[in-house]
Scaffold this active site. Structure first.
Site, PDB file in Angstrom:
ATOM      1  N   GLN A 178       0.863  -1.188   0.000  1.00 38.19           N
ATOM      2  CA  GLN A 178       0.000   0.000   0.000  1.00 38.19           C
ATOM      3  C   GLN A 178       0.898   1.237   0.000  1.00 38.19           C
ATOM      4  O   GLN A 178       0.961   1.987   0.968  1.00 38.19           O
ATOM      5  CB  GLN A 178      -0.927  -0.026   1.217  1.00 38.19           C
ATOM      6  CG  GLN A 178      -1.876  -1.217   1.212  1.00 38.19           C
ATOM      7  CD  GLN A 178      -2.888  -1.151   2.331  1.00 38.19           C
ATOM      8  OE1 GLN A 178      -3.478  -0.108   2.591  1.00 38.19           O
ATOM      9  NE2 GLN A 178      -3.090  -2.267   3.007  1.00 38.19           N
TER      10      GLN A 178
ATOM     11  N   ASP B  48       5.381 -10.697 -13.756  1.00 41.26           N
ATOM     12  CA  ASP B  48       4.564  -9.563 -14.213  1.00 41.26           C
ATOM     13  C   ASP B  48       5.478  -8.449 -14.712  1.00 41.26           C
ATOM     14  O   ASP B  48       6.696  -8.500 -14.556  1.00 41.26           O
ATOM     15  CB  ASP B  48       3.628  -9.049 -13.109  1.00 41.26           C
ATOM     16  CG  ASP B  48       4.364  -8.736 -11.817  1.00 41.26           C
ATOM     17  OD1 ASP B  48       5.515  -8.246 -11.888  1.00 41.26           O
ATOM     18  OD2 ASP B  48       3.807  -8.976 -10.736  1.00 41.26           O
TER      19      ASP B  48
ATOM     20  N   LYS C 209       0.005 -10.508 -17.468  1.00 45.31           N
ATOM     21  CA  LYS C 209      -1.235 -10.984 -16.862  1.00 45.31           C
ATOM     22  C   LYS C 209      -2.152  -9.813 -16.544  1.00 45.31           C
ATOM     23  O   LYS C 209      -1.734  -8.660 -16.522  1.00 45.31           O
ATOM     24  CB  LYS C 209      -0.944 -11.768 -15.582  1.00 45.31           C
ATOM     25  CG  LYS C 209      -0.455 -10.906 -14.422  1.00 45.31           C
ATOM     26  CD  LYS C 209      -0.212 -11.774 -13.185  1.00 45.31           C
ATOM     27  CE  LYS C 209       0.006 -10.926 -11.934  1.00 45.31           C
ATOM     28  NZ  LYS C 209       1.106 -10.007 -11.992  1.00 45.31           N
TER      29      LYS C 209
ATOM     30  N   ASP D 290      10.425 -13.277  -7.720  1.00 42.13           N
ATOM     31  CA  ASP D 290       9.524 -12.240  -7.218  1.00 42.13           C
ATOM     32  C   ASP D 290       9.996 -11.843  -5.827  1.00 42.13           C
ATOM     33  O   ASP D 290      10.823 -12.531  -5.223  1.00 42.13           O
ATOM     34  CB  ASP D 290       8.085 -12.751  -7.173  1.00 42.13           C
ATOM     35  CG  ASP D 290       7.064 -11.638  -7.418  1.00 42.13           C
ATOM     36  OD1 ASP D 290       7.444 -10.457  -7.288  1.00 42.13           O
ATOM     37  OD2 ASP D 290       5.911 -11.945  -7.734  1.00 42.13           O
TER      38      ASP D 290
ATOM     39  N   THR E 112      -0.914 -15.572  -2.001  1.00 35.49           N
ATOM     40  CA  THR E 112      -1.719 -16.795  -2.077  1.00 35.49           C
ATOM     41  C   THR E 112      -1.068 -17.851  -2.966  1.00 35.49           C
ATOM     42  O   THR E 112      -1.428 -19.024  -2.906  1.00 35.49           O
ATOM     43  CB  THR E 112      -3.115 -16.500  -2.643  1.00 35.49           C
ATOM     44  OG1 THR E 112      -2.985 -16.022  -3.991  1.00 35.49           O
ATOM     45  CG2 THR E 112      -3.836 -15.460  -1.798  1.00 35.49           C
TER      46      THR E 112
ATOM     47  N   THR F 185      -0.947 -16.508  -8.528  1.00 39.22           N
ATOM     48  CA  THR F 185      -0.223 -15.973  -9.685  1.00 39.22           C
ATOM     49  C   THR F 185       0.922 -16.890 -10.075  1.00 39.22           C
ATOM     50  O   THR F 185       1.118 -17.224 -11.249  1.00 39.22           O
ATOM     51  CB  THR F 185       0.333 -14.576  -9.362  1.00 39.22           C
ATOM     52  OG1 THR F 185      -0.750 -13.676  -9.142  1.00 39.22           O
ATOM     53  CG2 THR F 185       1.188 -14.049 -10.506  1.00 39.22           C
TER      54      THR F 185
END
Length: 315
Positions: A97, A170, A194, A220, A225, A228
């Site tokens: 965030q 990504d 994606k 990454d 989760t 991806t």
């Protein structure tokens, strides 16, 4: 030189012990618990007056509890006249965030947390692979962001890779993937394009680059989760990839991560110990953890001795 002392919250006790062992010191004597109503209780049970104090605490889930635990520890140590307080935060919660999306009425919570820590008496922050490097600028105190990805790279270099290619899951991870590819025999790079309809739900579109008959290294900064990552691995195997290895610094592993990884075609997932793993994840045969204890211990030693941190990563 001020006496160095190491304290730990309850978020990553195992890593804290490993770091203390590497520094040949004991963890500081502090009682960090809860009152009967759930409020955080902290008592420092040794003299810290004038000491160079380091608090090891990842702000992982339960994020708010761990942040408050860190903040209350800082206040207790400050009131006990610690000379300098460095917050060692291997995983910095709320780091995703870090911006407002166009004109959305949302907070920049990473800035809120940075302001919170700066205001209560933290003199310095040591963290690992921030999700967005600009978060360093949110703080009013110095921030050292060390590269856990280099520990992952060492593991990659020890593998017997067949015609490897580094894959970014990504567009946002291209810079990270390019840096790893350069250090990994200056190998080729591929990108997975994606679309994400909503948070934690992703849809693989297409792969930019030739992955046929190659060992693919997905890199990454974190795995949440795992949705991806698992879809990326499926797409790579469908395009002819021989093996798929996934590397990430921060193992968040929330939601259906255990189910996703159990069913995944990924040959192995390698992560660091910035966040403790639940037993159901730890027992999966295709998940392996590397420790950052040595790197963090050396960074702490250098900070305490007023030595360069960047020199750790010069090749």
């Amino acid at each position: 030189m001020p006496d160095m002392k190491l304290f730990a919250g309850n978020s990553i006790p195992k890593l804290a012990k490993f770091i203390a062992h590497r520094l040949y010191i004991n963890l500081g004597n502090a009682a960090v618990g809860r009152f009967s109503d759930g409020e955080i209780s902290v008592q420092i049970n040794e003299n810290v007056r004038g000491s160079d104090v380091f608090i090891i605490q990842s702000t992982c889930s339960p994020t708010n509890d761990n942040i408050m635990e860190l903040v209350v520890m800082v206040d207790a140590l400050r009131r006990a006249s610690a000379g300098r307080i460095t917050a060692v935060i291997p995983y910095f919660g709320y780091s995703r965030q870090d911006r407002r999306v166009r004109s959305a009425r949302v907070p920049i919570t990473a800035k809120v947390v940075a302001d919170f820590l700066s205001s209560i008496g933290v003199d310095r922050v040591l963290t690992v692979d921030l999700h967005a490097e600009q978060i360093q600028g949110f703080f009013d105190v110095p921030v050292d962001n060390v590269f856990g990805s280099l520990i992952l790279l060492e593991d990659m270099l020890q593998r017997e890779l067949k015609n490897p290619i580094v894959v970014s899951p990504d567009i946002g991870g291209v810079v990270r993937a390019r840096a790893i590819a350069k250090l990994l025999y200056d190998t080729d790079m591929a990108i997975i394009d994606k679309r994400r309809p909503r948070p934690n739900i992703s849809q693989i579109m297409h792969i930019i680059g030739d992955v046929a008959n190659r060992d693919c290294i997905l890199v990454d900064d974190m795995i949440d989760t795992g949705g991806t990552l698992c879809k990326a691995a499926e797409a790579l195997k469908e395009r002819g990839a021989k093996r798929v290895f996934a590397y990430a610094t921060h193992p968040i592993f929330s939601g259906k991560a255990s189910e996703n990884l159990k069913k995944s075609v990924i040959d192995e997932v390698v992560v660091c110990d910035t966040i403790p793993l639940e037993e159901k994840i730890r027992l999966l045969p295709n998940v392996r953890t590397l420790t950052l204890a040595g790197m963090l211990a050396e960074a702490i030693r250098r900070i305490s001795n007023e030595e360069s941190i960047s020199a750790m990563f010069e090749h």
